[in-house]
Scaffold this motif. Structure first.
Motif, PDB file in Angstrom:
ATOM      1  N   GLY A   1       0.832  -1.368  -0.012  1.00  0.00           N
ATOM      2  CA  GLY A   1       0.197   0.052   0.004  1.00  0.00           C
ATOM      3  C   GLY A   1       1.012   1.210   0.094  1.00  0.00           C
ATOM      4  N   SER A   2       0.174   2.407  -0.281  1.00  0.00           N
ATOM      5  CA  SER A   2       0.918   3.631  -0.008  1.00  0.00           C
ATOM      6  C   SER A   2       0.954   3.976   1.331  1.00  0.00           C
ATOM      7  CB  SER A   2       0.063   4.693  -0.792  1.00  0.00           C
ATOM      8  OG  SER A   2      -1.107   4.966   0.138  1.00  0.00           O
ATOM      9  N   ARG A   3       1.746   4.932   1.768  1.00  0.00           N
ATOM     10  CA  ARG A   3       1.949   5.322   3.137  1.00  0.00           C
ATOM     11  C   ARG A   3       0.763   5.716   3.763  1.00  0.00           C
ATOM     12  NH1 ARG A   3       6.741   9.299   5.779  1.00  0.00           N
ATOM     13  NH2 ARG A   3       5.850   9.464   7.553  1.00  0.00           N
ATOM     14  N   ALA A   4       0.130   6.739   2.628  1.00  0.00           N
ATOM     15  CA  ALA A   4      -1.067   7.413   3.302  1.00  0.00           C
ATOM     16  C   ALA A   4      -2.134   6.131   3.531  1.00  0.00           C
ATOM     17  CB  ALA A   4      -1.686   8.128   1.983  1.00  0.00           C
ATOM     18  N   HIS A   5      -2.185   5.252   2.635  1.00  0.00           N
ATOM     19  CA  HIS A   5      -3.134   4.240   2.905  1.00  0.00           C
ATOM     20  C   HIS A   5      -2.836   3.661   4.337  1.00  0.00           C
ATOM     21  CE1 HIS A   5      -5.688   0.804   2.270  1.00  0.00           C
ATOM     22  NE2 HIS A   5      -4.738  -0.009   2.484  1.00  0.00           N
ATOM     23  N   ILE A   6      -1.718   3.198   4.540  1.00  0.00           N
ATOM     24  CA  ILE A   6      -1.335   2.255   5.688  1.00  0.00           C
ATOM     25  C   ILE A   6      -1.517   3.317   7.006  1.00  0.00           C
ATOM     26  CG2 ILE A   6      -0.065   0.505   4.684  1.00  0.00           C
ATOM     27  CD1 ILE A   6       2.414   1.632   5.915  1.00  0.00           C
ATOM     28  N   GLU A   7      -1.291   4.582   6.593  1.00  0.00           N
ATOM     29  CA  GLU A   7      -1.615   5.543   8.001  1.00  0.00           C
ATOM     30  C   GLU A   7      -2.936   5.824   8.270  1.00  0.00           C
ATOM     31  OE1 GLU A   7       3.147   7.507   8.077  1.00  0.00           O
ATOM     32  OE2 GLU A   7       1.331   8.709   7.263  1.00  0.00           O
ATOM     33  N   GLN A   8      -3.839   5.473   7.456  1.00  0.00           N
ATOM     34  CA  GLN A   8      -5.356   5.922   7.518  1.00  0.00           C
ATOM     35  C   GLN A   8      -6.176   4.631   7.721  1.00  0.00           C
ATOM     36  OE1 GLN A   8      -6.255   8.265   4.038  1.00  0.00           O
ATOM     37  NE2 GLN A   8      -4.597   9.743   4.733  1.00  0.00           N
ATOM     38  N   ARG A   9      -5.525   3.532   7.651  1.00  0.00           N
ATOM     39  CA  ARG A   9      -6.471   2.106   7.540  1.00  0.00           C
ATOM     40  C   ARG A   9      -6.961   2.130   9.024  1.00  0.00           C
ATOM     41  NH1 ARG A   9      -3.493  -2.573   4.972  1.00  0.00           N
ATOM     42  NH2 ARG A   9      -2.032  -2.077   6.912  1.00  0.00           N
ATOM     43  N   ALA A  10      -8.292   1.909   9.451  1.00  0.00           N
ATOM     44  CA  ALA A  10      -8.541   2.086  10.826  1.00  0.00           C
ATOM     45  C   ALA A  10      -9.035   0.368  11.007  1.00  0.00           C
ATOM     46  CB  ALA A  10      -9.763   2.762  11.135  1.00  0.00           C
TER      47      ALA A  10
ATOM     48  N   LEU B   1      11.890   1.990   4.004  1.00  0.00           N
ATOM     49  CA  LEU B   1      10.277   1.740   3.519  1.00  0.00           C
ATOM     50  C   LEU B   1      10.104   1.837   2.057  1.00  0.00           C
ATOM     51  CD1 LEU B   1       7.531   0.665   4.588  1.00  0.00           C
ATOM     52  CD2 LEU B   1       7.234   3.221   5.484  1.00  0.00           C
ATOM     53  N   ARG B   2       9.935   0.842   1.556  1.00  0.00           N
ATOM     54  CA  ARG B   2       9.414   1.177   0.254  1.00  0.00           C
ATOM     55  C   ARG B   2       7.816   0.650   0.047  1.00  0.00           C
ATOM     56  NH1 ARG B   2      14.199  -2.112  -3.232  1.00  0.00           N
ATOM     57  NH2 ARG B   2      16.111  -1.259  -2.268  1.00  0.00           N
ATOM     58  N   CYS B   3       7.163   1.924  -0.047  1.00  0.00           N
ATOM     59  CA  CYS B   3       5.595   1.585  -0.187  1.00  0.00           C
ATOM     60  C   CYS B   3       5.251   1.465  -1.559  1.00  0.00           C
ATOM     61  CB  CYS B   3       5.120   2.988   0.382  1.00  0.00           C
ATOM     62  SG  CYS B   3       5.142   2.898   2.124  1.00  0.00           S
ATOM     63  N   GLU B   4       4.011   0.844  -1.947  1.00  0.00           N
ATOM     64  CA  GLU B   4       3.592   0.823  -3.118  1.00  0.00           C
ATOM     65  C   GLU B   4       4.760  -0.145  -3.848  1.00  0.00           C
ATOM     66  OE1 GLU B   4       3.162   4.447  -4.826  1.00  0.00           O
ATOM     67  OE2 GLU B   4       1.056   4.757  -3.993  1.00  0.00           O
ATOM     68  N   THR B   5       5.072  -1.079  -3.123  1.00  0.00           N
ATOM     69  CA  THR B   5       6.040  -2.243  -3.560  1.00  0.00           C
ATOM     70  C   THR B   5       5.324  -3.549  -3.248  1.00  0.00           C
ATOM     71  OG1 THR B   5       7.828  -0.802  -3.623  1.00  0.00           O
ATOM     72  CG2 THR B   5       8.371  -2.980  -3.779  1.00  0.00           C
ATOM     73  N   THR B   6       4.989  -4.336  -4.216  1.00  0.00           N
ATOM     74  CA  THR B   6       4.465  -5.579  -3.788  1.00  0.00           C
ATOM     75  C   THR B   6       5.405  -6.843  -3.796  1.00  0.00           C
ATOM     76  OG1 THR B   6       2.307  -4.991  -4.456  1.00  0.00           O
ATOM     77  CG2 THR B   6       2.519  -7.474  -4.556  1.00  0.00           C
TER      78      THR B   6
ATOM     79  N   TRP C   1      15.944 -14.452  -1.289  1.00  0.00           N
ATOM     80  CA  TRP C   1      15.590 -13.351  -2.011  1.00  0.00           C
ATOM     81  C   TRP C   1      13.986 -12.978  -2.026  1.00  0.00           C
ATOM     82  CZ3 TRP C   1      12.759 -14.823  -5.946  1.00  0.00           C
ATOM     83  CH2 TRP C   1      12.855 -16.127  -6.412  1.00  0.00           C
ATOM     84  N   VAL C   2      13.743 -12.034  -2.484  1.00  0.00           N
ATOM     85  CA  VAL C   2      12.359 -11.626  -2.778  1.00  0.00           C
ATOM     86  C   VAL C   2      12.437 -10.970  -3.871  1.00  0.00           C
ATOM     87  CG1 VAL C   2      10.381 -10.257  -1.881  1.00  0.00           C
ATOM     88  CG2 VAL C   2      11.731 -11.520  -0.279  1.00  0.00           C
ATOM     89  N   LEU C   3      11.400 -11.279  -4.788  1.00  0.00           N
ATOM     90  CA  LEU C   3      11.217 -10.252  -5.992  1.00  0.00           C
ATOM     91  C   LEU C   3       9.896  -9.648  -5.692  1.00  0.00           C
ATOM     92  CD1 LEU C   3      12.050 -10.070  -9.087  1.00  0.00           C
ATOM     93  CD2 LEU C   3      10.061 -11.705  -9.566  1.00  0.00           C
ATOM     94  N   SER C   4      10.183  -8.227  -5.947  1.00  0.00           N
ATOM     95  CA  SER C   4       8.908  -7.473  -5.690  1.00  0.00           C
ATOM     96  C   SER C   4       8.787  -6.669  -6.948  1.00  0.00           C
ATOM     97  CB  SER C   4       9.428  -6.443  -4.729  1.00  0.00           C
ATOM     98  OG  SER C   4      10.444  -5.661  -4.898  1.00  0.00           O
ATOM     99  N   ARG C   5       7.655  -5.935  -7.019  1.00  0.00           N
ATOM    100  CA  ARG C   5       7.259  -4.863  -8.179  1.00  0.00           C
ATOM    101  C   ARG C   5       6.386  -3.721  -7.660  1.00  0.00           C
ATOM    102  NH1 ARG C   5       2.650  -7.359 -11.282  1.00  0.00           N
ATOM    103  NH2 ARG C   5       4.116  -8.828 -12.470  1.00  0.00           N
ATOM    104  N   THR C   6       7.061  -2.683  -8.227  1.00  0.00           N
ATOM    105  CA  THR C   6       6.666  -1.327  -7.989  1.00  0.00           C
ATOM    106  C   THR C   6       5.369  -1.100  -8.740  1.00  0.00           C
ATOM    107  OG1 THR C   6       7.878  -0.177  -9.518  1.00  0.00           O
ATOM    108  CG2 THR C   6       9.018  -0.528  -7.554  1.00  0.00           C
ATOM    109  N   LEU C   7       4.825   0.305  -8.462  1.00  0.00           N
ATOM    110  CA  LEU C   7       3.551   0.535  -9.202  1.00  0.00           C
ATOM    111  C   LEU C   7       3.470   0.810 -10.600  1.00  0.00           C
ATOM    112  CD1 LEU C   7       1.383   3.236  -6.939  1.00  0.00           C
ATOM    113  CD2 LEU C   7       0.772   0.926  -7.843  1.00  0.00           C
ATOM    114  N   GLU C   8       4.918   1.266 -10.968  1.00  0.00           N
ATOM    115  CA  GLU C   8       5.518   1.375 -12.401  1.00  0.00           C
ATOM    116  C   GLU C   8       5.655   0.356 -13.062  1.00  0.00           C
ATOM    117  OE1 GLU C   8       7.064   2.989  -9.817  1.00  0.00           O
ATOM    118  OE2 GLU C   8       5.717   4.591  -9.623  1.00  0.00           O
ATOM    119  N   GLY C   9       5.703  -0.741 -12.330  1.00  0.00           N
ATOM    120  CA  GLY C   9       5.916  -2.131 -13.074  1.00  0.00           C
ATOM    121  C   GLY C   9       7.348  -2.615 -12.902  1.00  0.00           C
ATOM    122  N   VAL C  10       8.200  -1.999 -12.157  1.00  0.00           N
ATOM    123  CA  VAL C  10       9.590  -2.478 -12.255  1.00  0.00           C
ATOM    124  C   VAL C  10       9.720  -3.472 -11.368  1.00  0.00           C
ATOM    125  CG1 VAL C  10      12.008  -1.464 -11.501  1.00  0.00           C
ATOM    126  CG2 VAL C  10      10.460  -0.099 -12.489  1.00  0.00           C
TER     127      VAL C  10
END
Ligand SMILES: Cc1cc2nc3c(=O)[nH]c(=O)nc-3n(C[C@H](O)[C@H](O)[C@H](O)COP(=O)(O)OP(=O)(O)OC[C@H]3O[C@@H](n4cnc5c(N)ncnc54)[C@H](O)[C@@H]3O)c2cc1C
Length: 394
Positions: free
Chosen positions: A41-50, A127-132, A145-154
């Motif tokens: 999630g984005s930083r805003a998302h995790i900081e607002q998730r009640a 902290l790498r947000c929006e990174t799955t 190792w972990v393979l992750s993908r950013t929102l931009e698809g990298v």
């Protein structure tokens, strides 16, 4: 999509920036251990998730021990009693004077997460947000190792000495994990609501009603969480405001005990009650903590507390391994955590049976048992001490 190149090798790679991942990351950074947190999630998302709000004294002590309690010390509120409303009447349990005389601290999870993110960054954590996180590998080798993908698809591969799966009940770590588990599907669903209004009384109220459970959980002077048991196939949006307030008023017996303070409903969702216990919660160099290690229904408010205590156990074990070369605590990680997880589930399961109308072929008999349990809780000091110790403790 293109594959990026990331030569970064962390000592500990943490999946998920919920309470488990952030407490772990903070303790590690405080001990000088290099960590990276990947968060979908984005930083805003995790900081607002009640979500959660009730912290056990042990959780508060852990946060204090590692200097993570600044916000909750100034804005957290003590909570020490709850009330049951049933067809037979109402009774209040002031658990602050029962059992071990412990109290909860009410501090909304989103505020705790906000504090933990700020402190993690202050301690030099990455902290790498929006990174799955997409895939995990080499868990039994020296360099998982972990393979992750950013929102931009990298897509980026990232190596580490250890991986902590703190990415919740539906995260990658749990999916990757082929461990024996026991589950309980309750066939019970709650409509979970957040309302911009003060609670009617400053206590948690449990409404045990033949139409279904209803609960009121104070979250602050101006915000209240309500739960309403509903049909598992319900769409939360199909509940009109009028139906919600009427159902809450009926099940909480507002006619007899005081009208509810209605306000705008600013969040609604469904919570399906389900519990799962894994054992072990480690495989090679992958260690699970929080909801990833065990999903627990919110009936007894244990999830965030288990996440904090599990993160502390894992952090201590990782520090001993990475700084002292002693892997004994890591090898014992499951053995330390799983009994605590089982105890929390046992009480949560007990609460579920206490609060919901029984179903199934023996429902009439089960209803009698439920009434007997409620009667004991209302009248027997021994039962009240048992309740208090388990309700607040973890
Ligand atoms: C309505 C509700 C009320 C609750 N009330 C209480 C309460 O009063 N007290 C209590 O103790 N508990 C309560 N809980 C439970 C509590 O919120 C959870 O147990 C707690 O959030 C668990 O923390 P965690 O860090 O393990 O997981 P989470 O908070 O779920 O964090 C996991 C993180 O991992 C991220 N993630 C998932 N997949 C990936 C991926 N592939 N890659 C990268 N990141 C990923 C997610 O975006 C998330 O931010 C409640 C839960 C709900 C839903």
């Amino acid at each position: 999509m293109h594959v990026g190149r990331d030569d970064r090798i962390a000592e500990v790679l943490i999946l998920g920036a919920g309470p488990a991942g952030l407490v772990l990351g903070n303790i590690l950074q405080g001990a000088g251990i290099d960590s990276v947190i990947l968060e979908r999630g984005s930083r805003a998302h995790i900081e607002q998730r009640a979500r959660a709000g009730f912290l056990a004294p042990e959780s508060v002590a852990v946060l204090g021990e590692y200097g993570l309690d600044g916000g909750l010390r100034t804005r957290g509120r003590t909570h020490d009693s709850c009330e049951f409303r049933t067809a037979a009447g109402r009774f209040e349990l002031s658990y602050g004077g029962l059992g071990r005389r412990e109290v909860h601290t009410v501090y909304p999870q989103q505020d705790l997460v906000t504090d933990l993110v700020a402190e993690y960054l202050r301690r030099g954590g990455e902290l790498r947000c929006e990174t799955t996180a997409l895939r995990l590998g080499d868990l039994h080798g020296d360099r998982p190792w972990v393979l992750s993908r950013t929102l931009e698809g990298v897509e980026n591969p990232l190596g580490a000495s250890y991986v902590a799966g703190c990415d919740g009940a539906r995260g990658l770590a749990r999916k990757t994990f082929a461990a024996p588990s026991s589950t309980c599907e309750y066939d019970i669903t709650w409509l979970a609501l957040l309302v911009q209004a003060p609670p009617t009384t400053d206590t948690v109220v449990y409404g045990v009603h033949r139409d279904g459970f209803a609960g009121q959980m104070p979250r602050g002077p101006e915000v209240t969480r309500y739960y309403l048991q509903c049909d598992p196939h319900d769409d939360p949006l199909h509940w009109s405001e009028q139906r919600i307030w009427n159902s809450l008023a009926t099940r909480l017996d507002a006619g007899r005990y005081g009208s509810l303070r209605a306000g705008p409903i600013f969040e609604r969702g469904l919570v399906r009650l389900r519990s799962e216990i894994l054992d072990p919660i480690q495989q090679g160099r992958l260690f699970l903590a929080g909801d990833a290690a065990s999903s627990i229904s919110p009936s007894a408010a244990k999830g965030a507390n288990l996440a904090i205590l599990g993160a502390r156990s894992l952090a201590r074990a990782l520090i001993a391994a990475l700084r002292g070369g002693d892997t004994t605590a890591l090898q014992r990680y499951s053995a330390e955590c799983v009994p605590r997880i089982r105890r929390a589930h046992e009480f949560s399961h007990w609460m579920i049976n206490l609060l919901h109308p029984p179903a199934g072929p023996n429902h009439a008999f089960e209803r009698d048992m439920q009434q007997a349990r409620l009667h004991s809780l209302a009248t027997s000091r021994t039962h009240q001490d048992f309740f208090a110790e388990n309700y607040v403790g973890i």
